[in-house]
Each structure stands twice: as C-alpha cells, then as structure tokens.
Design an enzyme around this catalytic site. Structure first.
Site, PDB file in Angstrom:
ATOM      1  N   ALA A 283       0.810  -1.230   0.000  1.00 16.14           N
ATOM      2  CA  ALA A 283       0.000   0.000   0.000  1.00 16.14           C
ATOM      3  C   ALA A 283       0.830   1.261   0.000  1.00 16.14           C
ATOM      4  CB  ALA A 283      -0.935  -0.009   1.210  1.00 16.14           C
ATOM      5  N   GLY A 286      -0.412   4.949   0.347  1.00 15.49           N
ATOM      6  CA  GLY A 286      -1.854   4.764   0.191  1.00 15.49           C
ATOM      7  C   GLY A 286      -2.533   5.451  -0.973  1.00 15.49           C
ATOM      8  N   LYS A 288      -3.396   4.352  -3.816  1.00 11.75           N
ATOM      9  CA  LYS A 288      -4.495   3.523  -4.351  1.00 11.75           C
ATOM     10  C   LYS A 288      -5.432   3.075  -3.244  1.00 11.75           C
ATOM     11  CE  LYS A 288      -1.632   2.322  -8.211  1.00 11.75           C
ATOM     12  NZ  LYS A 288      -0.361   2.803  -7.617  1.00 11.75           N
ATOM     13  N   CYS A 404       4.501   0.158 -11.962  1.00 14.71           N
ATOM     14  CA  CYS A 404       4.658   1.390 -12.751  1.00 14.71           C
ATOM     15  C   CYS A 404       5.897   1.222 -13.630  1.00 14.71           C
ATOM     16  CB  CYS A 404       4.729   2.634 -11.865  1.00 14.71           C
ATOM     17  SG  CYS A 404       5.924   2.565 -10.545  1.00 14.71           S
TER      18      CYS A 404
END
Ligand SMILES: C[S@@+](CC[C@H](N)C(=O)[O-])C[C@H]1O[C@@H](n2cnc3c(N)ncnc32)[C@H](O)[C@@H]1O
Length: 452
Positions: A283, A286, A288, A404
């Site tokens: 996470a 955070g 997302k 990414c």
C-alpha cells in the site's frame, strides 16, 4: 535515505578534443544551513519577468544548493526539494518555477554534460555552475555572473546544436536504459523514449467520499486553479495552471489527492464492491488505498499492508484528511502477517515494488544510475510476492498485479510464470499496459482469478 550513484551513466558519443578539465574543487555550501528564513519569505516574484530574464541571484543560490544535494551528496531529488523548500520558504509560484527548471536539467543531464565538454553526467557534480550556465544558454537567457573557471563559453551555441542532433542526448536517455529497453521493447522503445523525455502533466483525483469531479473543478477555480476533466478517467482532473495545489483549502479539506491519471485506472480494475474484504498488499503511503476506500463508499474493510511502517503512518494521516474510515494498516514484519491472511479476502491488490521506468518523467534524477542490478533483484521479489500474497484471496476472488514499469520482464512475463507455476489454481482474465506515449505515466495491470 538511498544515495544516488551518478558514476556510470555516460553517453557513448565522440567528444571534442577540448574536453573539460578536472578541476576538482572543495565542496561548496551555497545556502547556509541556518539560512535566515525571514529574509527569504514572500519575496515578490513575477513569473513573466523570470521567464524573460532567467534566474535571479537568489534563485541561483537555491538552485546550486539543490543541485549540490543531489549531485554531490547523493540525495534523491524529491528529498532535496523537501529539505530546501522547507528551509528557504518562498512563494508557491516561484517554487513551481524552480522545480520546473531543475527537473528539466535532470531530465537531460547527459545533454548538458556534453554541452559542458564533460565526459559523463557524474562529472557535473564538480561543475554545478557549468550546468547552470549550459541550461541558461539553451534557454537563450543571459548567462548569469557566476564563478565558472574553465568553462568553455566559445562554441556553446554550436555544442548545443550538435548535442540536439543526437537523439539519446536530446531525449536525456542514458546508455544503460537504452540498451535494456531496446532489448525488451524493440520497435516500441523509440516512441516511449521520446515520451519519457517530456515534462509530465499534473493530475489530481477527486475524492468521491467528499465531492464530485465537477464540484471539485468549481471549488478549485474559485481558488484560482484551472483544471479540465480527463477523458476516459472518471475521477481525474488535469491541472493546467501553475498552481500551488497543496496550499489550497480544497486540498486541506481532503477534496483531492495528486495522482497520475493512469494510476487512477488501477483501483477500478480490481472491481472491489462496497462491503467487501480487500487487501492492498503493497500500500505504501496509500495512493491507491484511498481510491479503493472511495470506490467502496467506506463500506467493508481494506487491510493496507507494507514492509515500511512510516509509509503506513503517512497513509493514516492521509485517510483522516480524505474521510476514509474503512482502512486498517499492518506492517509486514514477518511472513506470519501474510500467512494469517491466507484465504481471507475477496480482492487483493499487489502494487508491486518495481523499477519505476514508467514514471521516469516524475523522477528525472533516478535514471542517472544504472538500475539493471536492482531490477534483477526486484524481479525475484515480484515473483515471490505474487506467489505468496495471492494466497490471501479466497477461491473465486480476484487478484490485481500492477507495476509502474513498462518492461515485459516485470509485467506480463512475471504473470505468465506465476500462472504456469500455479497448477491451474490461478487464471489470467485480462491485462493491460499503459504506455507513456499514450499520454499518462506507464503502468501495467493484470486481473487474475483464483480458481482453486
Ligand atoms: C509501487 S509502491 C506502492 C505504491 C502505492 N500502492 C501507491 O499507490 O501509492 C510499492 C510498495 O511496496 C512496498 N514493498 C516493498 N517490498 C515489499 C514486500 N515484500 N511486501 C509488501 N510491500 C513491499 C514498498 O515499501 C512500496 O511502498
């Protein structure tokens, strides 16, 4: 803090005989660490004047300090910005202007090294003023009056012209990156390389727990921030004015988060519904997780995991601002944390640690260090994470693996290997790569179902 090693990224091109002299100088501190903040506060700043005339002496000193933090001390650029802009408080518009210029220098460090008659980008650490002069020369600004002994001013224009004709230099692409991506992406790479050389657009995500995208656009326009909706990404606005976003009342009230529009496509891909049990397994701070809370309308539960406790602490602060109340955080400090959650969740998001090659536009300093050895380690971590963390989803549940990165070896090839080793327990439903040439940052996402 991770240190940057800028020593091995030199471009392979023929250099002129008048290559720079290695005039090693003692390290300079351009701003006193205890700089008097009061004298720096709220100096009048006119964007248009600066654009016409180049940098003021004050700005030069600040740029020197930031460049020195990164090139000499090895700090990441974002940390150098955070440090110096906390110490030397200036108007938001001026800060934005300086970040834009410094990012542009880092985006094409190899280009400026050659313009300065230096062999490698790392040589600029001994010639920070040369870098500033070369940058100003390319902008066709008057050259500032700074100490640049040994800097070859004659032929500057000609060297800029020649360097622009070299694609790798002009696009600020280090040799290691070009070799790796040519191998992995073949014909696709040149257009991605070109796209990664551009200045990124700014995107924000409207927090559906507090507002709508339309309302956010109105509220921000009242604060002088110009935005426009992003086609195809229902939560995203593009910020088109040079705004100090984090100083707006709308930000402080939790109406939005800064998040690339491509990244905003990943949480909806998980298809999480209000009331579900969801695990966000990597996470971080955070980005997302907060979007998932909004998608789930604060109903059900999200367990946010990460190996770094400080990131989860950040996430807690951000959730309070965003009004997200269905998030629990747990630090992964042993394998037991994961095992205890086996067969637990309806949905699992694995936003895996990766090379970050899809978001290079936003981290222009990171490419000046050869990341290939790190990518080899990361691939092992990704495969390990995929095989263990996927066990946290129930049979019939969905796992999304995302990165990414735009490298197939971190993306579809990892998923293929995982599925092949799962003896039929997992099946790939759908996957997508977002390429920087399409407009947003580069991302990969794969939707996988657990069948047994
Ligand atoms: C791509 S970042 C996550 C970004 C985050 N999901 C967001 O949207 O802002 C990857 C995260 O994985 C974390 N990480 C690294 N190794 C891990 C591991 N073995 N298990 C879980 N998280 C890990 C890193 O600390 C980092 O925060």
């Amino acid at each position: 803090m991770e240190k940057r090693d800028f020593s091995k990224s030199g471009p392979r091109i023929n250099r002129k005989a008048n290559a720079g002299k290695n005039t090693s100088k003692p390290r300079q501190r351009f701003f006193n660490k205890n700089a008097d903040k009061k004298t720096m506060h709220d100096r009048p700043f006119k964007d248009t004047t600066v654009k016409r005339l180049g940098f003021s002496p004050f700005q030069i000193r600040l740029i020197q300090s930031i460049l020195s933090s990164v090139l000499v001390d090895g700090k990441p650029l974002d940390k150098a910005y955070a440090y110096w802009f906390a110490k030397v408080k200036i108007q938001a518009l001026e800060q934005g202007f300086l970040i834009k210029q410094i990012n542009a220098m880092f985006r094409r460090l190899s280009f400026y090294a050659i313009v300065c008659c230096l062999k490698r980008p790392s040589d600029l650490s001994r010639h920070i003023n040369w870098l500033i002069l070369a940058y100003c020369a390319e902008q066709e600004w008057p050259l500032p009056d700074i100490d640049a002994e040994g800097f070859d001013r004659a032929g500057l224009k000609e060297r800029i012209k020649i360097a622009k004709e070299d694609e790798l230099l002009n696009e600020g692409c280090p040799v290691w990156l070009n070799e790796l991506c040519t191998k992995e992406l073949s014909d696709k790479w040149p257009q991605e390389r070109k796209a990664l050389a551009k200045e990124p657009s700014r995107y924000i995500r409207a927090n559906a727990l507090k507002t709508t995208r339309e309302n956010l656009g109105h509220v921000l326009s009242e604060e002088g921030v110009v935005t426009r909706p992003v086609k195809g990404v229902y939560s995203a606005l593009e910020v088109t004015s040079n705004a100090a976003l984090f100083r707006t009342a709308a930000f402080k009230e939790g109406l939005f988060e800064q998040q690339d529009a491509g990244s905003q496509l990943i949480p909806p891909f998980l298809d999480a519904q209000p009331g579900m049990r969801v695990i966000d397994a990597c996470a971080g701070s955070g980005g997302k997780t907060l979007q998932l809370a909004a998608i789930m309308e604060n109903k059900g539960v999200i367990i946010a995991l990460d190996t770094e406790g400080w990131k989860l602490d950040d996430l807690k602060k951000r959730s309070r601002r965003a009004g997200a109340f269905n998030i629990e955080t747990r630090v992964i400090d042993s394998t037991k944390v994961i095992k205890r959650l086996y067969d637990h969740a309806d949905r699992v998001l694995i936003d895996a640690p990766c090379s970050g090659l899809g978001v290079l536009r936003r981290t222009p300093d990171s490419k000046w260090r050869d990341l290939r050895p790190r990518i080899i380690e990361l691939k092992k971590i990704q495969q390990d994470i995929l095989s263990r963390y996927s066990q946290m989803v129930k049979v019939g549940g969905i796992v999304v693996y995302s990165t990414c990165s735009i490298l197939p070896s971190e993306n579809e090839l990892q998923v293929k290997e995982f599925i092949a080793n799962s003896n039929g327990a997992f099946e790939l439903l759908e996957d997508k790569t977002l390429y920087p040439s399409e407009g947003f940052d580069g991302f990969y996402m794969a939707k996988i179902i657990r069948k047994a």
